[in-house]
Write an enzyme that holds these catalytic residues in place. Structure first.
Site, short mmCIF file in Angstrom:
data_model
loop_
_atom_site.label_atom_id
_atom_site.label_comp_id
_atom_site.label_asym_id
_atom_site.label_seq_id
_atom_site.Cartn_x
_atom_site.Cartn_y
_atom_site.Cartn_z
N TYR A 1 -2.10 0.60 10.99
CA TYR A 1 -2.14 0.08 9.62
C TYR A 1 -0.84 0.40 8.88
CZ TYR A 1 -3.71 -0.82 4.83
OH TYR A 1 -3.82 -1.29 3.55
N SER B 1 0.87 -1.18 0.00
CA SER B 1 0.00 0.00 0.00
C SER B 1 0.89 1.22 0.00
CB SER B 1 -0.86 0.00 1.27
OG SER B 1 -1.51 1.24 1.44
P1 NAP Z 1 -11.51 -6.13 1.28
O1 NAP Z 1 -12.49 -5.87 0.19
O2 NAP Z 1 -11.92 -5.94 2.69
O3 NAP Z 1 -10.89 -7.60 1.08
C1 NAP Z 1 -10.00 -8.14 2.03
C2 NAP Z 1 -9.83 -9.62 1.79
O4 NAP Z 1 -8.90 -10.13 2.77
C3 NAP Z 1 -11.14 -10.39 1.96
O5 NAP Z 1 -11.23 -11.34 0.93
C4 NAP Z 1 -10.98 -11.07 3.31
O6 NAP Z 1 -11.65 -12.34 3.27
C5 NAP Z 1 -9.47 -11.30 3.35
N1 NAP Z 1 -8.98 -11.53 4.72
C6 NAP Z 1 -9.04 -10.69 5.78
N2 NAP Z 1 -8.54 -11.31 6.87
C7 NAP Z 1 -8.20 -12.58 6.48
C8 NAP Z 1 -7.65 -13.69 7.16
N3 NAP Z 1 -7.38 -13.67 8.47
N4 NAP Z 1 -7.42 -14.82 6.45
C9 NAP Z 1 -7.70 -14.88 5.13
N5 NAP Z 1 -8.23 -13.85 4.43
C10 NAP Z 1 -8.48 -12.72 5.12
O7 NAP Z 1 -10.19 -5.18 1.11
P2 NAP Z 1 -9.25 -4.90 -0.17
O8 NAP Z 1 -9.21 -3.44 -0.34
O9 NAP Z 1 -9.59 -5.76 -1.31
O10 NAP Z 1 -7.84 -5.32 0.46
C11 NAP Z 1 -6.97 -6.28 -0.14
C12 NAP Z 1 -5.53 -5.89 0.17
O11 NAP Z 1 -5.23 -4.65 -0.45
C13 NAP Z 1 -5.21 -5.73 1.64
O12 NAP Z 1 -3.93 -6.27 1.90
C14 NAP Z 1 -5.19 -4.22 1.82
O13 NAP Z 1 -4.38 -3.82 2.91
C15 NAP Z 1 -4.61 -3.79 0.48
N6 NAP Z 1 -4.89 -2.40 0.11
C16 NAP Z 1 -6.16 -1.91 0.04
C17 NAP Z 1 -6.36 -0.60 -0.30
C18 NAP Z 1 -7.73 0.03 -0.38
O14 NAP Z 1 -7.83 1.28 -0.42
N7 NAP Z 1 -8.81 -0.72 -0.43
C19 NAP Z 1 -5.26 0.23 -0.60
C20 NAP Z 1 -3.98 -0.31 -0.54
C21 NAP Z 1 -3.82 -1.62 -0.19
P3 NAP Z 1 -12.46 -13.02 4.49
O15 NAP Z 1 -13.00 -11.90 5.34
O16 NAP Z 1 -13.50 -13.82 3.78
O17 NAP Z 1 -11.43 -13.86 5.19
#
Ligand code: NAP
Length: 245
Positions: free
Chosen positions: A145, A132
């Site tokens: 975070y 990120s």
């Molecule tokens: P999201 O829509 O909330 O998806 C997060 C995913 O992670 C879900 O599939 C969730 O699945 C899974 N997860 C959470 N805890 C877990 C665990 N203990 N074991 C296995 N799976 C787990 O969020 P997203 O934005 O797609 O985030 C994906 C990645 O991108 C993350 O690493 C986040 O830090 C990064 N990111 C996001 C952003 C943003 O603005 N959205 C920006 C930069 C980076 P379950 O709940 O079904 O387990």
């Protein structure tokens, strides 16, 4: 690439992980999906012809079982991650930090550790970490975070050194604001507060980030894309965003 090539995506039940699983399937990979919400995973796996296995990256045994079920794979997208809360350090709750560290740092380490032998054995492995801009920027209320994503960045860069000489590439994708369930999770299901994060601006879509992953893994094998920083045009830093009235 050959049709037999397998890509694993952790956190594939929502957001960036789900979009990446779809995009990799469209690019011809057999996709193995992992997350805790198996019902969602199964629905997506059926749609894209992939395989779904329950995975909790905070649980060592779950990660080991997941890696054993996936077998030797060419690509691992270490994407599972989350954010909890936006309190200043003086008011923060240790449990939120523990959850973020267990998931974003230790979880990513467990997944990398479990898959590295198979990535080497594949003869052309690729480990992609969802970092990120929080891996190199900070913002008020974000210390838990950002500290976890700074740590993930250190893990990723260390792996590139440790895997030097092995047939494994290591890439970090660093997005800015992406509209997913991320803010809903951060604010414990408060939909109004989550919506406000993206109000008046055009955030990235999960598909925009998925395209970056597919591009990085589809370069020729001798080309390592170290990192991709991708933000909305409406965002210059974590705190400098342009919102329309
Ligand atoms: P999201 O829509 O909330 O998806 C997060 C995913 O992670 C879900 O599939 C969730 O699945 C899974 N997860 C959470 N805890 C877990 C665990 N203990 N074991 C296995 N799976 C787990 O969020 P997203 O934005 O797609 O985030 C994906 C990645 O991108 C993350 O690493 C986040 O830090 C990064 N990111 C996001 C952003 C943003 O603005 N959205 C920006 C930069 C980076 P379950 O709940 O079904 O387990």
């Amino acid at each position: 690439m050959g049709k037999h090539e397998i890509a694993v995506v952790t956190g594939a039940s929502a957001g960036i992980g789900a979009a990446t699983a779809r995009a990799l399937a469209e690019a011809g990979y057999g996709v193995v999906l992992g997350a805790r919400r198996l019902d969602r995973l199964r629905a997506l796996a059926a749609e894209i012809g992939g395989q779904a296995f329950e995975l909790d990256v905070t649980d060592e045994a779950s990660v080991e079982a997941f890696a054993a079920a996936a077998g030797v794979v060419r690509v691992v997208v270490n994407n599972a991650g989350l954010s909890r809360g936006l309190e200043p350090v003086a008011e923060t709750d240790s449990a939120s930090w523990t959850t973020m560290y267990e998931t974003n740092v230790l979880g990513a380490m467990r997944v990398a550790r479990a898959f590295i032998p198979g990535l080497i054995e594949s003869g052309d492995g690729h480990l992609v970490h969802l970092g990120s801009i929080a891996g190199f920027e900070v913002y008020p209320g974000g210390a838990g975070y950002t500290a976890s994503k700074h740590a993930l960045r250190a893990l990723t860069k260390t792996l590139r050194l440790e895997l030097l000489g092995q047939p494994v590439r290591v890439t970090e994708i660093c997005p800015g604001l992406v509209e997913t369930e991320f803010s809903l999770v951060r604010f414990d299901g408060d939909a109004e507060r989550a919506r406000a994060v993206y109000a008046g601006l055009q955030p990235l879509l999960a598909e925009d980030v998925a395209e970056c992953v597919v591009w990085a893994v589809s370069r020729p094998s001798h080309v390592n894309i170290d990192e991709i920083v991708v933000r909305p045009r409406d965002q210059a830093t974590s705190t400098a965003v342009h919102r329309r009235a």
